[in-house]
Design an enzyme around this catalytic site. Structure first.
Site, mmCIF file in Angstrom:
data_model
loop_
_atom_site.group_PDB
_atom_site.id
_atom_site.type_symbol
_atom_site.label_atom_id
_atom_site.label_comp_id
_atom_site.label_asym_id
_atom_site.label_seq_id
_atom_site.Cartn_x
_atom_site.Cartn_y
_atom_site.Cartn_z
ATOM 1 N N GLY A 207 18.354 -21.136 -9.142
ATOM 2 C CA GLY A 207 17.402 -20.895 -8.054
ATOM 3 C C GLY A 207 17.177 -22.130 -7.212
ATOM 4 N N LEU B 48 17.433 -22.250 -4.072
ATOM 5 C CA LEU B 48 18.712 -22.235 -3.352
ATOM 6 C C LEU B 48 18.655 -23.144 -2.124
ATOM 7 C CD1 LEU B 48 19.708 -18.435 -3.496
ATOM 8 C CD2 LEU B 48 20.142 -20.260 -5.154
ATOM 9 N N HIS B 49 19.748 -23.849 -1.902
ATOM 10 C CA HIS B 49 19.883 -24.713 -0.724
ATOM 11 C C HIS B 49 21.255 -24.466 -0.117
ATOM 12 C CE1 HIS B 49 22.379 -27.184 -3.307
ATOM 13 N NE2 HIS B 49 21.375 -27.352 -4.152
ATOM 14 N N HIS C 22 24.286 -24.021 -2.403
ATOM 15 C CA HIS C 22 24.446 -22.696 -3.019
ATOM 16 C C HIS C 22 24.920 -21.680 -1.983
ATOM 17 C CE1 HIS C 22 21.025 -24.342 -5.608
ATOM 18 N NE2 HIS C 22 21.948 -24.076 -6.496
ATOM 19 N N LYS D 239 29.683 -30.902 -6.812
ATOM 20 C CA LYS D 239 28.671 -31.937 -7.086
ATOM 21 C C LYS D 239 28.442 -32.107 -8.588
ATOM 22 C CE LYS D 239 24.127 -31.781 -6.804
ATOM 23 N NZ LYS D 239 23.472 -32.465 -7.888
ATOM 24 N N ASP D 240 28.474 -30.974 -9.317
ATOM 25 C CA ASP D 240 28.305 -31.046 -10.775
ATOM 26 C C ASP D 240 29.691 -31.090 -11.421
ATOM 27 O OD1 ASP D 240 25.376 -30.837 -10.900
ATOM 28 O OD2 ASP D 240 25.715 -28.888 -9.989
ATOM 29 N N GLN E 268 30.086 -30.725 -15.194
ATOM 30 C CA GLN E 268 29.789 -29.340 -15.576
ATOM 31 C C GLN E 268 31.017 -28.455 -15.321
ATOM 32 O OE1 GLN E 268 26.009 -27.037 -14.836
ATOM 33 N NE2 GLN E 268 27.117 -26.391 -13.016
ATOM 34 N N SER F 28 20.807 -31.010 -3.321
ATOM 35 C CA SER F 28 20.377 -30.739 -4.697
ATOM 36 C C SER F 28 19.004 -30.090 -4.638
ATOM 37 C CB SER F 28 20.295 -32.058 -5.467
ATOM 38 O OG SER F 28 19.504 -31.891 -6.629
HETATM 39 O O1 PAF Z 1 24.542 -25.660 -11.998
HETATM 40 C C1 PAF Z 1 23.583 -24.935 -12.336
HETATM 41 O O2 PAF Z 1 22.770 -24.521 -11.523
HETATM 42 C C2 PAF Z 1 23.415 -24.560 -13.811
HETATM 43 O O3 PAF Z 1 23.810 -25.598 -14.635
HETATM 44 C C3 PAF Z 1 24.120 -23.247 -14.192
HETATM 45 C C4 PAF Z 1 25.627 -23.331 -14.017
HETATM 46 C C5 PAF Z 1 23.580 -22.096 -13.332
HETATM 47 C C6 PAF Z 1 23.832 -22.910 -15.657
HETATM 48 O O4 PAF Z 1 22.465 -22.794 -15.900
#
Ligand code: PAF
Length: 283
Positions: free
Chosen positions: A27, A29-30, A33, A146-147, A150, A182
């Site tokens: 959530g 959102l920016h 996203h 950016k992540d 991840q 972010s």
């Molecule tokens: O990047 C994110 O917003 C979160 O780490 C994700 C991938 C939705 C998992 O909670």
């Protein structure tokens, strides 16, 4: 756009769907996203945006408590960008009573973000992403560059469990001054905002040093120095292999500069690819 809260409703909404895309989010959102949602919109028939502030990936309870949340705003933005299904489950739908499973990706999850935020962070990410990928069964799932660590963890998870999904990575979206978008940026006080630009300045300095022939450790030192000039001490600043996140020791191959720093009590991360330096033979 259909708003669904349970796995059962989600299943109903996706019945007969052809190509399904998933943009998983927490959530707030920016534009970052929204660029993922717009890309996915063009590529998929049915587009699911999930919004779930996943408690298990927060190492700091204060960070979880301060995480911005405004579901009506998120729903309106997701719909405007083309989402068909907005999956916003309550915590008990994702973690029902008795939930006892953790998905843990070793190796790539361990350094940098894993070391600084603790093992529970990427365990939480891997567990919730696995659950979402199984529940939505998307053809393509979209993540932001950016992540970057991840993304590497999710790619490892998907490869190891042979999950039938393509992972699509979209470029980092930046504010006009270069700050990576972010959900945490809204917590930066206006007077501290210029210091937040230290992360990008550090990455740029490291990339320039590498282009001028510095080895990875010297390029990292250049990045750290540029950040200190802006009065910001990095939590870490490293030039790494973009797949394993092990330290890069050779800049003739693709590498990634990654950084984390806390500015005004807001923890920020960013990264930038380092173009491979041509070898003598290639010149
Ligand atoms: O990047 C994110 O917003 C979160 O780490 C994700 C991938 C939705 C998992 O909670």
């Amino acid at each position: 756009m259909r708003i669904v809260r349970t796995l059962e409703e989600l299943g109903d909404a996706l019945e007969d769907a052809d190509t399904v895309g998933l943009v998983p989010t927490m959530g707030a959102l920016h534009e970052g996203h929204l660029s993922l949602i717009r890309t996915a919109r063009d590529e998929c028939d049915v587009l699911v945006v999930s919004v779930f502030v996943n408690p298990t990936q927060f190492n700091d309870p204060a960070d979880l408590a301060a995480y911005p949340s405004d579901e009506p705003r998120d729903a309106a933005l997701a719909e405007g960008a083309g989402a068909d299904v907005f999956f916003a489950p309550p915590a008990e739908e994702i973690y029902p009573t008795g939930f006892a499973t953790t998905v843990s990706v070793s190796g790539v999850s361990e350094p940098l973000e894993g070391a600084h935020r603790g093992k529970a962070h990427f365990d939480g990410v891997a567990t919730v992403v696995a659950k979402l990928l199984i529940a939505v069964a998307p053809d393509v799932a979209y993540f932001g560059q950016k992540d970057a660590q991840q993304v590497a963890v999710v790619r490892r998870l998907v490869a190891d469990l042979a999950l039938p999904v393509e992972i699509s990575v979209c470029p980092t979206v930046r504010e006009p001054d270069g700050l990576a978008m972010s959900s945490r940026n809204v917590r930066l006080a206006p007077e501290d905002r210029p210091r937040a630009l230290a992360l990008k300045a550090g990455l740029d300095a490291a990339a320039s040093a590498a282009t001028e022939g510095a080895d990875p450790r010297a390029a990292e030192a250049a990045g750290l120095a540029a950040m200190r000039e802006r009065d910001v001490e990095a939590e870490y600043f490293a030039i790494v292999d973009p797949e394993t996140f092990a330290p890069a020791d050779d800049l003739t191959r693709p590498a990634l500069a990654v950084v984390a720093a806390t500015v005004d009590q807001v923890r920020l991360i960013d990264n930038q690819p380092i173009d491979p330096i041509p070898t003598q033979e290639a010149l």
